[in-house]
Design an enzyme around this catalytic site. Structure first.
Site, PDB file in Angstrom:
ATOM      1  N   LYS A   1      34.438  33.800  46.456  1.00 45.70           N
ATOM      2  CA  LYS A   1      33.735  32.996  47.742  1.00 45.70           C
ATOM      3  C   LYS A   1      32.347  32.251  47.201  1.00 45.70           C
ATOM      4  O   LYS A   1      32.697  31.374  46.272  1.00 45.70           O
ATOM      5  CB  LYS A   1      33.321  33.900  48.766  1.00 45.70           C
ATOM      6  CG  LYS A   1      34.903  34.826  49.007  1.00 45.70           C
ATOM      7  CD  LYS A   1      35.869  34.253  49.437  1.00 45.70           C
ATOM      8  CE  LYS A   1      37.196  35.052  49.367  1.00 45.70           C
ATOM      9  NZ  LYS A   1      37.095  36.328  50.156  1.00 45.70           N
TER      10      LYS A   1
ATOM     11  N   ARG B   1      38.620  44.764  26.978  1.00 46.31           N
ATOM     12  CA  ARG B   1      39.037  45.321  28.244  1.00 46.31           C
ATOM     13  C   ARG B   1      37.792  46.132  28.545  1.00 46.31           C
ATOM     14  O   ARG B   1      37.499  46.192  29.848  1.00 46.31           O
ATOM     15  CB  ARG B   1      40.152  46.210  28.114  1.00 46.31           C
ATOM     16  CG  ARG B   1      40.298  47.335  29.463  1.00 46.31           C
ATOM     17  CD  ARG B   1      41.788  47.789  29.609  1.00 46.31           C
ATOM     18  NE  ARG B   1      42.590  47.992  28.419  1.00 46.31           N
ATOM     19  CZ  ARG B   1      42.353  49.176  27.665  1.00 46.31           C
ATOM     20  NH1 ARG B   1      41.531  49.940  27.951  1.00 46.31           N
ATOM     21  NH2 ARG B   1      43.136  49.452  26.676  1.00 46.31           N
TER      22      ARG B   1
ATOM     23  N   TYR C   1      37.306  42.611  56.049  1.00 49.57           N
ATOM     24  CA  TYR C   1      38.088  41.787  55.531  1.00 49.57           C
ATOM     25  C   TYR C   1      39.661  42.263  55.486  1.00 49.57           C
ATOM     26  O   TYR C   1      39.607  43.639  55.309  1.00 49.57           O
ATOM     27  CB  TYR C   1      37.864  41.435  53.863  1.00 49.57           C
ATOM     28  CG  TYR C   1      38.832  40.672  53.402  1.00 49.57           C
ATOM     29  CD1 TYR C   1      39.057  39.370  53.452  1.00 49.57           C
ATOM     30  CD2 TYR C   1      39.393  41.041  52.265  1.00 49.57           C
ATOM     31  CE1 TYR C   1      39.849  38.739  52.742  1.00 49.57           C
ATOM     32  CE2 TYR C   1      40.466  40.322  51.570  1.00 49.57           C
ATOM     33  CZ  TYR C   1      40.727  39.172  51.734  1.00 49.57           C
ATOM     34  OH  TYR C   1      41.461  38.387  50.932  1.00 49.57           O
TER      35      TYR C   1
ATOM     36  N   ASP D   1      29.835  45.374  51.754  1.00 47.11           N
ATOM     37  CA  ASP D   1      30.383  44.165  51.141  1.00 47.11           C
ATOM     38  C   ASP D   1      29.594  42.928  51.573  1.00 47.11           C
ATOM     39  O   ASP D   1      29.552  42.904  52.891  1.00 47.11           O
ATOM     40  CB  ASP D   1      31.935  44.127  51.627  1.00 47.11           C
ATOM     41  CG  ASP D   1      32.833  42.813  51.129  1.00 47.11           C
ATOM     42  OD1 ASP D   1      31.916  41.664  50.836  1.00 47.11           O
ATOM     43  OD2 ASP D   1      33.918  42.707  51.212  1.00 47.11           O
TER      44      ASP D   1
END
Ligand SMILES: *Cc1c(COP(=O)(O)O)cnc(C)c1O
Length: 388
Positions: free
Chosen positions: A198, A50, A102, A173
């Site tokens: 993407k 983690r 987005y 972004d």
């Protein structure tokens, strides 16, 4: 040795990097949750996956080098990255965000961040006077450029000047252009986020997200957050994104070339009202995009004459799928109104120009003649057109 971009996509920031005893060329998938310690107080540097995992660390090094950041953190999706990033803010903090983002980011801000006490001004950062929205409690500016889906170009240097004057964090972004075409940290941003799903991954097969920064302080905060909230990317997905990145430059070039050909085709069609693509000379964002990026990318949006025609195109193409997402080798057509931007309040959507006649296209790396033939077939097979 300072490596060039395409080389860094394959080797990270130094060749023969991984020091693997077997000499493996492909960086291994370390499928382990935990690590043995030689004795109390000694660690291999890895304690529990983690916190960190060698495959994730390798991916993070590569992405940090592509954005010229000091640190990158890999999350289980773009939204996981942005959600974790919001943890650096406190109740009562105010953020200025672009109104055209987005849809998932808008959903997060409006439904989760606001509930947690964060305040927002959603404005058009490419047109409005951003500085006039700065308040005493403003902490950050959050933008995309070009924006999703309307392809508005925001001037990153200008945003950075405003951010520096008021001690705000500038978050960009950078999903749409990818680090191959644009590096916001070099233009004054403090944090870059990516949906690695993407262009970085590039094959429509893996979800991932990144937060990249050149600030020690932000890196330290984000390291604490990723180990605490546990949304780091799994080893096998890290490996898939590492593999995707190796061909990022080739894919970006080819898909951009295809996009330019499709833009030309759309312009020639009398069934298309508007085409939004930053690479159109004389268009609103063209000069700014040219000044801050090395290319215009392969995302484009267009408006057709009617909702019926939009629906027809989504059904009639024989090659191009009607699907959410972008940035993969496959060209995809998206209908923002019912897909990516369905949760954006209607008035905001309409103000942004996202009507039911608007289609978004992520152009892939197929042969452009096949893509244009497919679009042409879809347009030409529309019977209702004559009656419009
Ligand atoms: C897809 C996308 C996101 C969200 O990323 P996921 O990996 O789907 O969670 C964020 N920003 C932009 C610009 C995107 O296109």
């Amino acid at each position: 040795m300072e490596l060039k971009f395409s080389t860094k996509c394959i080797y990270g920031n130094k060749a023969k990097l991984n020091g693997e005893p077997t000499g493996t060329i492909s960086f291994p998938i370390y499928q382990t949750a935990t690590y043995a310690h030689p004795e109390v107080g000694k660690s291999t540097g890895f304690d529990y996956s983690r916190l960190q995992n060698p495959t994730r660390q390798q991916l993070e090094k590569v992405v940090a080098s592509l954005e010229n950041g000091i640190d990158a953190l890999a999350f289980s999706s773009g939204m996981a990255a942005i959600t974790a990033l919001m943890e650096i803010f406190r109740p009562g903090d105010h953020l200025i965000t672009d109104a055209d983002l987005y849809g998932g980011s808008i959903r997060l801000f409006n439904n989760i961040s606001e509930k947690n006490g964060i305040e927002f001004s959603h404005i058009n950062c490419s047109k409005e006077d951003v500085e006039s929205y700065v308040r005493d409690n403003t902490k950050a500016i959050f933008i995309e450029t070009p924006t999703n889906p309307m392809m508005n170009v925001v001037d990153i240097r200008k945003m950075s000047e405003i951010a520096k004057r008021h001690k705000l964090i500038l978050i960009v972004d950078n999903t749409f252009l990818s680090p191959y075409f644009q590096n916001p940290l070099e233009l004054g941003a403090d944090i870059v986020v990516h949906s690695g799903t993407k262009f970085l991954g590039g094959h429509n097969d893996t979800l991932a997200g990144f937060v990249v920064t050149n600030s020690e302080e932000i890196s330290e905060k984000m390291r604490f957050i990723i180990k605490t909230v546990g949304s780091g990317l799994a080893p096998i997905d890290c490996w898939l994104i590492l593999r995707g990145i190796k061909t990022l430059p080739l894919r970006m070039e080819k898909s951009q070339e295809n996009a330019k050909a499709i833009v030309e085709y759309l312009f020639s069609s009398d069934k298309v009202n508007k085409v939004y693509y930053p690479g159109i000379e004389g268009s609103e964002g063209y000069e700014i995009c040219k000044n801050q990026a090395r290319g215009f990318g392969s995302m484009l949006t267009f408006e057709v004459a009617s909702k019926e025609l939009a629906h027809h195109i989504l059904k009639a193409t024989r090659l191009i799928p009607f699907a959410e997402s972008l940035g993969g080798v496959e060209t995809l057509l998206t209908y923002p109104v019912t897909q990516t931007h369905a949760d954006v309040p209607e008035d905001v959507r309409i103000a942004n120009g996202i009507t039911d006649c608007v289609l978004r296209m992520s152009v892939g790396i197929e042969d452009k003649d096949d893509l244009i033939a497919d679009l042409k077939y879809a347009f030409d097979s529309y019977d209702g057109y004559k009656e419009l």
